[in-house]
Design a protein around this motif. Structure first.
Motif, PDB file in Angstrom:
ATOM      1  N   LEU A 129      -5.617   0.065  -7.603  1.00 29.36           N
ATOM      2  CA  LEU A 129      -5.533  -1.188  -8.351  1.00 29.36           C
ATOM      3  C   LEU A 129      -6.660  -2.149  -8.023  1.00 29.36           C
ATOM      4  O   LEU A 129      -6.822  -3.159  -8.703  1.00 29.36           O
ATOM      5  CB  LEU A 129      -4.190  -1.864  -8.062  1.00 29.36           C
ATOM      6  N   THR A 130      -7.430  -1.851  -6.985  1.00 30.46           N
ATOM      7  CA  THR A 130      -8.497  -2.762  -6.564  1.00 30.46           C
ATOM      8  C   THR A 130      -9.520  -3.030  -7.670  1.00 30.46           C
ATOM      9  O   THR A 130      -9.975  -4.168  -7.828  1.00 30.46           O
ATOM     10  CB  THR A 130      -9.185  -2.209  -5.307  1.00 30.46           C
ATOM     11  N   PRO A 131      -9.918  -1.997  -8.479  1.00 37.26           N
ATOM     12  CA  PRO A 131     -10.898  -2.291  -9.548  1.00 37.26           C
ATOM     13  C   PRO A 131     -10.430  -3.334 -10.553  1.00 37.26           C
ATOM     14  O   PRO A 131     -11.260  -3.929 -11.245  1.00 37.26           O
ATOM     15  CB  PRO A 131     -11.085  -0.919 -10.219  1.00 37.26           C
ATOM     16  N   LEU A 132      -9.121  -3.566 -10.651  1.00 34.17           N
ATOM     17  CA  LEU A 132      -8.649  -4.602 -11.574  1.00 34.17           C
ATOM     18  C   LEU A 132      -9.076  -5.990 -11.109  1.00 34.17           C
ATOM     19  O   LEU A 132      -9.205  -6.915 -11.914  1.00 34.17           O
ATOM     20  CB  LEU A 132      -7.127  -4.547 -11.694  1.00 34.17           C
ATOM     21  N   PHE A 133      -9.266  -6.147  -9.780  1.00 31.41           N
ATOM     22  CA  PHE A 133      -9.661  -7.435  -9.213  1.00 31.41           C
ATOM     23  C   PHE A 133     -10.862  -7.215  -8.292  1.00 31.41           C
ATOM     24  O   PHE A 133     -10.716  -7.143  -7.066  1.00 31.41           O
ATOM     25  CB  PHE A 133      -8.502  -8.065  -8.432  1.00 31.41           C
ATOM     26  N   PRO A 134     -12.061  -7.038  -8.869  1.00 30.32           N
ATOM     27  CA  PRO A 134     -13.241  -6.752  -8.034  1.00 30.32           C
ATOM     28  C   PRO A 134     -13.625  -7.907  -7.111  1.00 30.32           C
ATOM     29  O   PRO A 134     -14.357  -7.713  -6.155  1.00 30.32           O
ATOM     30  CB  PRO A 134     -14.333  -6.479  -9.073  1.00 30.32           C
ATOM     31  N   HIS A 135     -13.138  -9.120  -7.388  1.00 32.94           N
ATOM     32  CA  HIS A 135     -13.438 -10.279  -6.552  1.00 32.94           C
ATOM     33  C   HIS A 135     -12.185 -10.696  -5.791  1.00 32.94           C
ATOM     34  O   HIS A 135     -11.072 -10.656  -6.320  1.00 32.94           O
ATOM     35  CB  HIS A 135     -13.950 -11.440  -7.397  1.00 32.94           C
ATOM     36  N   ALA A 136     -12.371 -11.121  -4.534  1.00 34.84           N
ATOM     37  CA  ALA A 136     -11.230 -11.482  -3.690  1.00 34.84           C
ATOM     38  C   ALA A 136     -10.487 -12.690  -4.234  1.00 34.84           C
ATOM     39  O   ALA A 136      -9.278 -12.816  -4.066  1.00 34.84           O
ATOM     40  CB  ALA A 136     -11.693 -11.743  -2.264  1.00 34.84           C
ATOM     41  N   SER A 137     -11.207 -13.607  -4.861  1.00 31.12           N
ATOM     42  CA  SER A 137     -10.587 -14.802  -5.420  1.00 31.12           C
ATOM     43  C   SER A 137     -11.137 -15.012  -6.823  1.00 31.12           C
ATOM     44  O   SER A 137     -12.352 -14.899  -7.051  1.00 31.12           O
ATOM     45  CB  SER A 137     -10.877 -16.026  -4.546  1.00 31.12           C
ATOM     46  N   VAL A 138     -10.245 -15.286  -7.773  1.00 26.91           N
ATOM     47  CA  VAL A 138     -10.661 -15.434  -9.160  1.00 26.91           C
ATOM     48  C   VAL A 138      -9.797 -16.508  -9.806  1.00 26.91           C
ATOM     49  O   VAL A 138      -8.629 -16.684  -9.451  1.00 26.91           O
ATOM     50  CB  VAL A 138     -10.546 -14.081  -9.910  1.00 26.91           C
ATOM     51  N   SER A 139     -10.357 -17.235 -10.745  1.00 27.28           N
ATOM     52  CA  SER A 139      -9.609 -18.294 -11.417  1.00 27.28           C
ATOM     53  C   SER A 139      -8.567 -17.701 -12.353  1.00 27.28           C
ATOM     54  O   SER A 139      -8.727 -16.585 -12.866  1.00 27.28           O
ATOM     55  CB  SER A 139     -10.570 -19.188 -12.213  1.00 27.28           C
ATOM     56  N   LEU A 140      -7.490 -18.467 -12.554  1.00 22.21           N
ATOM     57  CA  LEU A 140      -6.438 -18.005 -13.444  1.00 22.21           C
ATOM     58  C   LEU A 140      -6.961 -17.817 -14.864  1.00 22.21           C
ATOM     59  O   LEU A 140      -6.592 -16.872 -15.557  1.00 22.21           O
ATOM     60  CB  LEU A 140      -5.274 -19.003 -13.441  1.00 22.21           C
ATOM     61  N   SER A 141      -7.840 -18.699 -15.304  1.00 19.17           N
ATOM     62  CA  SER A 141      -8.370 -18.595 -16.662  1.00 19.17           C
ATOM     63  C   SER A 141      -9.145 -17.299 -16.859  1.00 19.17           C
ATOM     64  O   SER A 141      -9.095 -16.682 -17.924  1.00 19.17           O
ATOM     65  CB  SER A 141      -9.276 -19.796 -16.965  1.00 19.17           C
ATOM     66  N   ARG A 142      -9.843 -16.865 -15.804  1.00 18.39           N
ATOM     67  CA  ARG A 142     -10.593 -15.615 -15.914  1.00 18.39           C
ATOM     68  C   ARG A 142      -9.646 -14.422 -16.013  1.00 18.39           C
ATOM     69  O   ARG A 142      -9.892 -13.475 -16.758  1.00 18.39           O
ATOM     70  CB  ARG A 142     -11.520 -15.453 -14.717  1.00 18.39           C
ATOM     71  N   VAL A 143      -8.564 -14.477 -15.263  1.00 18.32           N
ATOM     72  CA  VAL A 143      -7.574 -13.413 -15.338  1.00 18.32           C
ATOM     73  C   VAL A 143      -6.938 -13.389 -16.724  1.00 18.32           C
ATOM     74  O   VAL A 143      -6.743 -12.324 -17.320  1.00 18.32           O
ATOM     75  CB  VAL A 143      -6.501 -13.584 -14.249  1.00 18.32           C
ATOM     76  N   VAL A 144      -6.620 -14.569 -17.262  1.00 18.83           N
ATOM     77  CA  VAL A 144      -6.000 -14.661 -18.581  1.00 18.83           C
ATOM     78  C   VAL A 144      -6.900 -14.043 -19.638  1.00 18.83           C
ATOM     79  O   VAL A 144      -6.429 -13.359 -20.560  1.00 18.83           O
ATOM     80  CB  VAL A 144      -5.663 -16.125 -18.918  1.00 18.83           C
ATOM     81  N   ARG A 145      -8.212 -14.250 -19.513  1.00 18.45           N
ATOM     82  CA  ARG A 145      -9.136 -13.707 -20.506  1.00 18.45           C
ATOM     83  C   ARG A 145      -9.141 -12.176 -20.510  1.00 18.45           C
ATOM     84  O   ARG A 145      -9.458 -11.560 -21.523  1.00 18.45           O
ATOM     85  CB  ARG A 145     -10.547 -14.227 -20.257  1.00 18.45           C
ATOM     86  N   ARG A 146      -8.786 -11.570 -19.386  1.00 21.41           N
ATOM     87  CA  ARG A 146      -8.772 -10.105 -19.316  1.00 21.41           C
ATOM     88  C   ARG A 146      -7.434  -9.520 -19.763  1.00 21.41           C
ATOM     89  O   ARG A 146      -7.302  -8.307 -19.879  1.00 21.41           O
ATOM     90  CB  ARG A 146      -9.086  -9.638 -17.893  1.00 21.41           C
ATOM     91  N   ALA A 177       0.825  -1.202   0.000  1.00 19.91           N
ATOM     92  CA  ALA A 177       0.000   0.000   0.000  1.00 19.91           C
ATOM     93  C   ALA A 177       0.861   1.254   0.000  1.00 19.91           C
ATOM     94  O   ALA A 177       0.593   2.214  -0.725  1.00 19.91           O
ATOM     95  CB  ALA A 177      -0.940  -0.010   1.206  1.00 19.91           C
ATOM     96  N   VAL A 178       1.930   1.257   0.827  1.00 24.12           N
ATOM     97  CA  VAL A 178       2.812   2.421   0.887  1.00 24.12           C
ATOM     98  C   VAL A 178       3.497   2.652  -0.457  1.00 24.12           C
ATOM     99  O   VAL A 178       3.675   3.794  -0.901  1.00 24.12           O
ATOM    100  CB  VAL A 178       3.866   2.233   2.003  1.00 24.12           C
ATOM    101  N   ALA A 179       3.900   1.567  -1.126  1.00 26.04           N
ATOM    102  CA  ALA A 179       4.592   1.674  -2.417  1.00 26.04           C
ATOM    103  C   ALA A 179       3.632   1.826  -3.590  1.00 26.04           C
ATOM    104  O   ALA A 179       4.068   1.830  -4.740  1.00 26.04           O
ATOM    105  CB  ALA A 179       5.473   0.443  -2.634  1.00 26.04           C
ATOM    106  N   ASP A 180       2.322   1.942  -3.305  1.00 32.45           N
ATOM    107  CA  ASP A 180       1.306   2.092  -4.356  1.00 32.45           C
ATOM    108  C   ASP A 180       1.309   0.885  -5.291  1.00 32.45           C
ATOM    109  O   ASP A 180       1.184   1.016  -6.510  1.00 32.45           O
ATOM    110  CB  ASP A 180       1.541   3.381  -5.151  1.00 32.45           C
ATOM    111  N   LEU A 181       1.443  -0.300  -4.693  1.00 31.92           N
ATOM    112  CA  LEU A 181       1.454  -1.546  -5.448  1.00 31.92           C
ATOM    113  C   LEU A 181       0.293  -2.425  -5.006  1.00 31.92           C
ATOM    114  O   LEU A 181      -0.270  -2.245  -3.921  1.00 31.92           O
ATOM    115  CB  LEU A 181       2.773  -2.305  -5.234  1.00 31.92           C
ATOM    116  N   GLY A 182      -0.070  -3.367  -5.838  1.00 31.55           N
ATOM    117  CA  GLY A 182      -1.063  -4.368  -5.487  1.00 31.55           C
ATOM    118  C   GLY A 182      -0.400  -5.695  -5.158  1.00 31.55           C
ATOM    119  O   GLY A 182       0.713  -5.974  -5.610  1.00 31.55           O
TER     120      GLY A 182
END
Length: 707
Positions: A206-223, A181-186
């Protein structure tokens, strides 16, 4: 570890041991006592265990979790095997070492704070620390520190050991979240077995990039952008302890693209705990936007330089008046961001104007100028007659300075106008071009200088065309015209130049020199040699010199000028190359900064008759290798000393090697300087000597003497 000066005067916390010798534990000692001894601190509470006191003291060495005893200054007194493994080195290499210095640099401040608290307070101190670990993953564990005393030597020590955090593994992540948080990183964690990414927080942006606390890798890959997906898969599958930053394009919720950079680390949560893959995300969207803007600006500058080089080359090679009109009317308005262009040429017999315009100008404007006399007072005719350019930014200034324009109907069709004569002051009037604007336009100094230079080139082309000379004669004359008149009255310097064309075949070549004052006051000097002895060589020489002239006012270093000129020539796909030496000289202090693109070395001559060869750093000739970064050197030109810049025709020829020729030229110039000759006389002596040995190549000489 830095320890307060009064540490030895403070009492360690009182502790008592409870439990058996094989499974005891340390706890705060209840009750106050002015003195402490080993019995109070280490004596078991179980009756009958007094004789096993030393066994109890060494009990920590048999603990299954990392444990160590440190002196008050942080030196390792003793440690068990798990602690040595966690520190990533053999036990014998740990004893006597500074405990804090064995940790990663990012952990040292926290470790120092922990040890100071553990040695000086009566409360238990705990910190989450990261250790190197025995494998590729570092070990993150909760460390407790408390004061103890050696029962035999009565030495005060600090006991540090790992605390079981299996009931709350998330607590081990808190420092990472805070640092992110201090370094402005996710921060995220990847579980390979579940193939899921868990968002751990960090920078709110950076939170809007991951609106869900847990997400599948395939879903991330699609984005992720299709071209970047392989990089993401390689990243999460990496077995390295820490990866380099990987750039990815990530689709936002509104359908746009964010530019992010990811880095992964392998971390073991707790001693003996699971190994996890942690990722750090940096938002580079603004940085990428700035980079793209800078790249667009650079591309625009390069494109403009290309246009200028092409314009000058076309002017040089125009062989008829029709070709000249075509070059001017198709190029001049776009080059100077105008909305139209008009070219007027003086009829050599009648002295009246013949006008032509591009398609963006009303033909009636050209008709209105046709047959105009040079005696008529208006900006266009005065520019042609006097050889003076006019840059009129708006109609108010036009009407104020030229009230006679009320009877010139063609001047009512634009808002601003820039007029450049084709011949300089004192020469026979040839004509002028006018660039018109449909809105107010203030021409900056560099634009005015460039327009005058190109108009002068057009005038030289027109003059040779009207004399009906062959293209070879035209190229030779333009080559001579491209060699400038040197600036007069340079403070602290004498500058002289000489040029002799080739006597081989076409009697033309590509040697050139130039000298001009930079915006900051420094004097820029250059000398060069383009390949060949024909029309194309002269044209290429003009392109190189014009490009350097256009680039130099914006660059404080000659090496950068050569780098940018080289990139420009490479992108033009020219079939020629050129060597060049460029110097920037501060005339008052005599500081010289120079760079060379495969050119002949400098000669430095002194008034005591001595001379030396100075080979400047630099790089290859211009126009061959893309991506070349040229080097430069700075030195001082002493008073009474001269620099001699020459092309290879001066120092090479039939039966004359470069080394011998340089030595010969250095001796001649040094003798001339010792004889009290000025720069002009030194240049004449060098040129005469070069011609006397029957050189066939072009020869150019540039002499710079500090007075």
């Amino acid at each position: 570890m830095a320890v307060p000066g009064n540490l030895r005067e403070r009492k360690p916390s009182q502790c008592q041991y409870s439990g058996s010798a094989s499974g005891g534990r340390w706890a705060p000692f209840r009750g106050e006592s002015p003195e402490y001894d080993g019995k109070q601190l280490f004596e078991p509470t179980l009756k009958g265990c007094r004789e096993r006191q030393m066994d109890t003291w060494d009990e920590f060495l048999r603990w299954a979790t990392p444990s160590a005893l440190l002196t008050l200054d942080g030196t390792i007194h003793s440690l068990n095997a798990p602690m040595a493994a966690t520190l990533g080195r053999p036990s014998e290499h740990c004893i006597g070492c500074d405990f804090v210095r064995l940790l990663p640099e990012t952990q040292r401040a926290s470790a120092e704070s922990l040890l100071i608290h553990g040695a000086t307070t009566k409360t238990v101190s705990m910190r989450v620390l990261e250790f190197p670990g025995p494998g590729s993953a570092s070990v993150v564990t909760l460390i407790e520190a408390r004061p103890v005393r050696d029962p035999t030597s009565r030495e005060r020590l600090v006991w540090v050991h790992s605390v079981d955090a299996r009931n709350d593994p998330g607590g081990l992540l808190i420092p990472f979240r805070m640092a992110a948080a201090v370094a402005d990183l996710g921060l995220w964690m990847y579980a390979p077995r579940r193939r899921r990414l868990d968002w751990l927080g960090g920078a709110p942006a950076l939170t809007p990039l991951f609106p869900h606390a847990s997400v599948s890798l395939s879903r991330v890959v699609r984005r992720v952008h299709p071209d970047d997906r392989k990089r993401l898969r390689r990243l999460v599958r990496s077995t390295a302890a820490q990866s380099s930053w990987t750039n990815l394009r990530f689709r936002t919720e509104n359908g746009g693209w964010d530019y992010i950079a990811c880095q992964i680390r392998r971390i073991q949560l707790g001693y003996g705990g699971p190994e996890q893959v942690f990722g750090v995300i940096r938002d580079d969207t603004l940085l990428e936007a700035g980079r793209q803007k800078a790249q667009a600006t650079l591309w625009a500058e390069r494109q403009r330089a290309d246009e200028i080089a092409a314009f000058s080359a076309a002017l040089i090679t125009a062989a008829t008046e029709q070709e000249l009109r075509q070059v001017v009317l198709t190029r001049v308005a776009p080059t100077f961001s105008g909305t139209g262009a008009v070219l007027t040429l003086v009829d050599s017999e009648t002295g009246l104007l013949h006008a032509s315009s591009d398609a963006r100008v009303d033909p009636q404007q050209a008709d209105a100028m046709e047959g105009t006399s040079l005696e008529e007072r208006q900006p266009l005719t005065c520019a042609i007659r006097n050889g003076t350019p006019y840059f009129i930014p708006n109609r108010e200034e036009l009407v104020r300075d030229w009230p006679e324009t009320a009877v010139c109907p063609w001047l009512d069709t634009f808002v601003a106008i820039s007029i450049a004569p084709l011949s300089p002051v004192g020469d026979q009037p040839l004509g002028a071009w006018a660039v018109t604007y449909d809105s107010e336009h203030h021409s900056p100094p560099d634009e005015r200088a460039l327009m005058s230079t190109l108009a002068d080139l057009a005038g030289q082309a027109l003059r040779r065309i009207r004399l009906q000379q062959a293209r070879v004669d035209l190229a030779a004359a333009l080559q001579q015209n491209m060699l400038p008149t040197l600036p007069e009255h340079l403070p602290g310097l004498e500058v002289a130049a000489r040029y002799q064309p080739s006597r081989d075949g076409l009697d033309i070549g590509g040697d050139w020199y130039d000298a001009f004052v930079m915006p900051g006051g420094a004097i820029a000097l250059e000398i060069g040699d383009s390949q060949g002895h024909d029309v194309d060589a002269a044209a290429f020489m003009g392109q190189v010199r014009t490009s350097i002239r256009a680039i130099a006012p914006h660059e404080p270093e000659p090496a950068t000028v050569l780098t940018r000129t080289n990139e420009l020539l490479v992108t033009m796909n020219a079939e020629r190359f050129a060597s060049c030496t460029m110097l920037y000289i501060g005339p008052r202090e005599g500081q010289v900064t120079g760079a060379s693109a495969g050119h002949v070395p400098l000669l430095c001559v002194r008034d005591d008759g001595s001379s030396t060869v100075r080979e400047l750093p630099g790089g290859p000739v211009l126009g061959v290798l893309s991506g070349t970064d040229y080097l430069e050197e700075t030195f001082t030109l002493d008073e009474g000393t001269a620099l001699i810049m020459v092309t290879d025709g001066v120092v090479e020829g039939p039966g004359l090697t470069l080394d011998v020729g340089l030595e010969r030229a250095g001796v001649l110039a040094a003798q001339a300087l010792q004889d009290g000759l000025n720069a002009e006389a030194i240049a004449d002596r060098l040129l005469d000597a070069a011609v006397a040995v029957d050189h066939l190549d072009d020869v150019a000489v540039l002499v710079i003497r500090r007075v």
